[in-house]
Design a protein around this motif. Structure first.
Motif: not given
Lengths: 696, 334
Positions: B75-76, B149-156, B215-217
């Motif tokens: 995963v890139d 609250r800090h959202p995580l990167p998507d996809p996680f 595959v990119g995010p």
């Protein structure tokens, strides 16, 4: 061992169990039929059984579409029809209108052969299972009508056989092939059952009409023509009218028991009507004669016998109507006759014998008889004292009576202190240790009948019971004698009347009590003691009686009886079929649910699953199509086709409408499933691996 | 149950579906370095595509980390690795606020959790406190630090490994934590030829680092959307729910699988359908995945033979298999 061999073995085991069940049923019929007729039937059954076990289970069938349509009736079906027809004809020649037991056996026999033929014609195990079910009503009929306790063992064995078969068939019948009813399965089963049956009935009817009416059909042979059940009063003891009045009672011979009515009395009259008194026993037979001073009673009657000590007890006067066309030569009375008014003259003696000097009352005439019977309580009998009867005839025991009989009597009497208790002890012994059997084996000529009954056969009817009781009583010094007459009769067929038939003939015991006189006592097992009502009969006896009286209401005559037999057969078969279908449907509804809205591919697949269920190789409930597809294939169809069809099935069942299979794909998949289905029917294995175990 | 018993179906040669193309690309990429683990790779791919997280369990040196890293490299996106130890603090995972003199205030410095693919090695060595820091991240794809609250990167995507033996100084994962893993699997033994190949390749160099992302995010995000849209017929849904419900009545089970488990099961089945280039879910998908999706969530009555976490995982999978034998496969639409 190859899978095919295992398959064949399994099939064969099923069929053998089936045939064993049938064989037990055949064995059950043996006592009901004359040996000469039973033997050919047995041979026929053996042939059928060997054929059934030997033939391939599902012979190859030409695939649909090929020119095999003309092979309409395979040989085995023709054989089946012939067998049923022959059996039906044989059974119908045994048919004697009015003879209930014989008709019950006829029914049973016919159904049994239907079952064998069904086994022969069955295409699938499920049909075999249904045919197996026929054994049960067959044996039930034989048991109820035959009224024979010896049926218990073969019935049990046969039911065990059926259970084994059912266990072998269990997976096919109850679990997987439960889906087998909806399409094709049911109708083919019905066809397989009904077609041979209908043809057989037609053949049987034809033969029945064409065959000459032989004399044998009209006469009642001594063997197999008897009626009565184990517990009813019906008893062939004294052989009906003639024997009741006979002077001799041979224990090594058996009389006939016509069901024709003999005498009608008031319903409130006593149940025991006494006829001849037998005093002399020579070890083989009883003899009776009017002893001493002959006393003629005037036809206008009413006079008491002079010069004879008056018997004590309750006197009563009864009116009786003679129903028998043959004159009754003995005066029947509910006790010791003391007076008579009616046609003909009566000779009587001190023993209580009363016979017509010439012709007695004609049919449908009435006579009046006065009689006396002791009416004392048990305690009074225990306490009875006075002068004992002095005539040595009443305690005479022939020297031929075996020592062990005497020893037994002495042992039974040893612990009792009075006459009444001695009588009770011996009666209780007989009732508990010996079995009533209207068809009990007769001792060989020359054998001691009492010894044979008490120590060898343990089976007998009233003559044996009464004789044994009298001999044992006399051997311990109790004055006793044997009396014949009629007992119980039938109070249900005509309101207010008690009808005695030939089959109600009975023999019992009279014991002399000092100061009281001759008191009747009945040692016959399962027969109600004097004064007991029919309420004492067992449930089974009452059911059998109800069936018999119902049967008697039916139209008689050959054609009527044939119609009745046919209807009963059809009903029995339909019932079996319905129960089978109900079982099947119940499981199916529980497991699968409604069938409406099935796609064509799924419908075709379910047909295959049904067929596979007969080989116990269907998809397990927890198995997916994909897993099952991996097991499917084998010799019948290329694996690629099978997998394509299964993919098509998956898409039909689980995909969106957009991805539903096209018409061409549906057709191809249905064709594949149909071919697999045909292969399954031809016993070609299409499942290459065993299914997963139910639980891991 | 080991992954060896998962019989992966033949993969389509030329996938038509875009999601299937991507899935095949990822799997093929991972299999360039991971040998003889096809079923395991597919399972992890199911987790990746379904948006769930994966728990790998086996003895050390069996390739757990290699598989996790191979997926991460494919995963890139950002990849982080957390080595769990007894002194790992929640802040070490989530990140913490630090004083920024220039701005005269606290600034949140993201921890290693802020990545597209996170590998948590030897998860059961972390203290319960540290483990619980992962809970919110895994369930809601966000972390809350100092009330923010800090959202995580998507996809996680989180892959954790666990060592079933050598239980000294470990903290068994609480049920709540286990329930947040979509899939838990054991790798099992390789056959001798494959093992020789693995050793031969590893002798040359560390091959995982040579993998290129396939595959990119954004693409992964899209593929996950496609997985979510894969058609599930009512009978199949019923089948999954029936299996989950049946685990609750099994005599050997103290606490059965939850509704979240049912959702994860269907989600993973959708992912498997996509991997196999199918536009609809089959009962087969559900059946094959159920032991790996449900097994680790069951709380069993302690038997004498299950002392370690790994034993309990295997026993759970066995129970699921047993349960499934009693659940009929629906054959028609209602």
């Amino acid at each position: 061992m190859t899978r095919e061999a295992l398959l064949a073995q399994n099939t064969r085991a099923t069929r053998i169990a089936f045939v064993v069940a049938g064989g037990c049923a055949e064995f059950a019929l043996q006592p009901l039929l004359p040996f000469v007729e039973w033997l050919p039937l047995l041979a026929l059954f053996l042939v059928v059984a060997v054929a059934a076990v030997g033939q391939p289970f599902a012979p190859p069938k030409p695939p649909p579409g090929t020119a095999g349509g003309s092979a309409s009736w395979p040989l085995r079906q023709i054989v089946a029809v012939v067998v049923i027809g022959l059996a039906g004809a044989v059974a119908l020649t045994r048919l004697r209108p009015g003879d209930v037991a014989a008709e019950g056996r006829t029914l049973a026999l016919l159904m049994l052969f239907v079952q064998f033929a069904h086994a022969l014609a069955s295409r699938t195990r499920r049909e075999m299972a249904l045919g197996c079910g026929v054994v049960v009503p067959t044996l039930a009929i034989a048991a109820v009508f035959g009224g024979d306790v010896t049926l218990v063992l073969p019935v049990t064995m046969s039911l065990a056989g059926v259970a084994v078969t059912a266990a072998l068939l269990h997976r096919d019948v109850l679990l997987e092939s439960t889906t087998a009813v909806s399409a094709g399965g049911a109708s083919s089963t019905v066809r397989a059952c009904v077609a041979p049956l209908a043809v057989a009935l037609a053949v049987g009817a034809l033969l029945f009409l064409v065959l000459p009416d032989t004399p044998r059909l009209r006469t009642h042979t001594a063997f197999g023509g008897s009626a009565g059940s184990a517990t009813s009063a019906g008893d062939r003891a004294t052989s009906g009218v003639g024997a009741v009045g006979a002077n001799t009672l041979d224990l090594n011979a058996r009389g006939t028991l016509p069901t024709a009515p003999v005498l009608a009395v008031d319903a409130s009259a006593p149940q025991y009507w006494q006829g001849a008194v037998f005093a002399d026993f020579d070890g083989r037979a009883w003899h009776s004669s009017v002893q001493g001073g002959l006393q003629l009673w005037a036809p206008d009657g009413g006079m008491l016998r002079p010069g004879v000590a008056q018997p004590q007890g309750q006197g009563r006067t009864d009116t009786a109507t003679v129903l028998s066309p043959d004159a009754v030569d003995v005066l029947l009375a509910p006790g010791t006759a003391t007076g008579y008014a009616g046609a003909g003259a009566v000779i009587s003696d001190a023993d209580g014998n009363a016979r017509f000097a010439s012709r007695g009352p004609a049919q449908n005439t009435t006579y009046t008889v006065s009689s006396v019977a002791p009416d004392v309580s048990d305690d009074a009998l225990r306490a009875a004292t006075g002068t004992d009867v002095s005539d040595p005839r009443w305690t005479f025991v022939p020297s031929t009576v075996a020592p062990r009989v005497r020893a037994l009597a002495a042992q039974l009497a040893g612990s009792t202190s009075n006459r009444f208790d001695t009588v009770a002890a011996i009666e209780d012994y007989l009732k508990t240790h010996e079995t009533y059997d209207i068809n009990s084996p007769l001792p060989q000529k020359g054998d001691d009948p009492v010894d044979d009954f008490l120590f060898v056969s343990h089976r007998g009817f009233c003559e044996q019971f009464a004789t044994a009781a009298v001999v044992m009583l006399r051997s311990v010094g109790v004055p006793a004698r044997l009396v014949t007459g009629f007992a119980f009769g039938d109070t249900s067929s005509q309101p207010g009347k008690r009808i005695f038939r030939g089959s109600d003939a009975h023999a019992w015991v009279q014991v002399y009590y000092p100061g009281v006189g001759w008191v009747a006592s009945d040692a016959t097992a399962s027969s109600a003691a004097s004064g007991a009502s029919s309420g004492g009969l067992s449930l089974r006896a009452r059911i059998a009686n109800a069936l018999k009286s119902g049967w008697k209401q039916m139209p008689h005559g050959r054609v009527g009886a044939f119609v009745v037999v046919c209807v009963a057969l059809a009903l029995g078969f339909a019932g079996t079929l319905l129960v089978g279908r109900w079982l099947v449907r119940r499981r199916r509804v529980a497991s699968v649910g409604a069938t409406a809205g099935d796609g064509p591919v799924l419908a075709a697949y379910l047909r295959l699953e049904r067929a596979l269920a007969a080989q116990a190789r269907a998809r397990a409930p927890g198995e997916t199509f994909g897993e099952f597809a991996r097991r499917l294939g084998g010799l019948a169809i290329p694996a690629g086709d099978v997998h394509g069809a299964m993919r098509c099935l998956e898409r039909e069942c689980y995909a969106t409408g957009r991805r539903a299979p096209s018409a061409a794909e549906v057709d191809a998949a249905v064709a594949v499933f149909d071919r697999l289905c045909a292969a399954v029917r031809d016993d070609v294995p299409v499942v290459v691996a065993a299914g997963p175990p139910a639980r891991r | 149950m080991t992954t060896g018993s998962l019989l992966a179906s033949a993969r389509p040669d030329e996938p038509e579906n875009r999601a299937a193309v991507v899935a095949q690309r990822v799997i093929a990429n991972v299999e360039r370095v991971v040998h003889g683990r096809r079923a395991a790779v597919e399972l992890v791919a199911c987790g990746l595509l379904s948006g769930g997280h994966v728990l790998l369990q086996d003895v050390p040196g069996s390739g757990k980390t290699t598989i996790a890293r191979a997926f991460a490299r494919s995963v890139d996106g950002a990849f982080r690795r957390i080595q769990a130890t007894a002194d790992l603090l929640p802040g070490d995972i989530t990140g913490s606020s630090v004083w920024e003199p220039d701005r005269h205030g606290f600034v949140f410095v993201p921890g290693p959790l802020f990545a597209h693919v996170v590998l948590v090695d030897e998860l059961n060595r972390a203290t319960p406190r540290a483990q619980s820091a992962l809970l919110e991240a895994m369930d809601e794809a966000a972390v809350t630090v100092d009330g923010v609250r800090h959202p995580l990167p998507d996809p996680f995507f989180l892959v954790a490994t666990q060592n079933p033996i050598d239980q000294h100084g470990t903290y068994p994962l609480p049920e709540g934590q286990l329930d947040r893993f979509a899939i838990a699997l054991r790798l099992g033994d390789n056959d001798p030829a494959t093992e020789r190949l693995v050793v031969r390749e590893q002798l040359r160099r560390a091959t995982v680092d040579h993998l290129t992302p396939v595959v990119g995010p954004e693409e992964l995000h899209d593929v996950r959307g496609l997985v979510r849209d894969t058609y599930v017929a009512d009978p199949v849904l019923d089948y999954a729910v029936n299996i989950v419900r049946a685990t609750r009545t099994h005599p050997g089970v103290r606490i059965g699988a939850s509704s979240r488990a049912a959702l994860a099961l269907v989600r993973c089945a959708q992912a498997r359908a996509v991997i196999l280039d199918r536009e609809f879910v089959l009962p087969d998908d559900v059946k094959l995945l159920a032991p790996f999706v449900l097994g680790h969530r069951l709380v069993l009555h302690r038997g004498p033979q299950q002392r370690t976490a790994a034993d309990s995982l295997g026993a759970g999978a066995a129970v699921v298999a047993e349960v499934m034998a009693g659940v009929p496969v629906p054959v028609r639409r209602d």
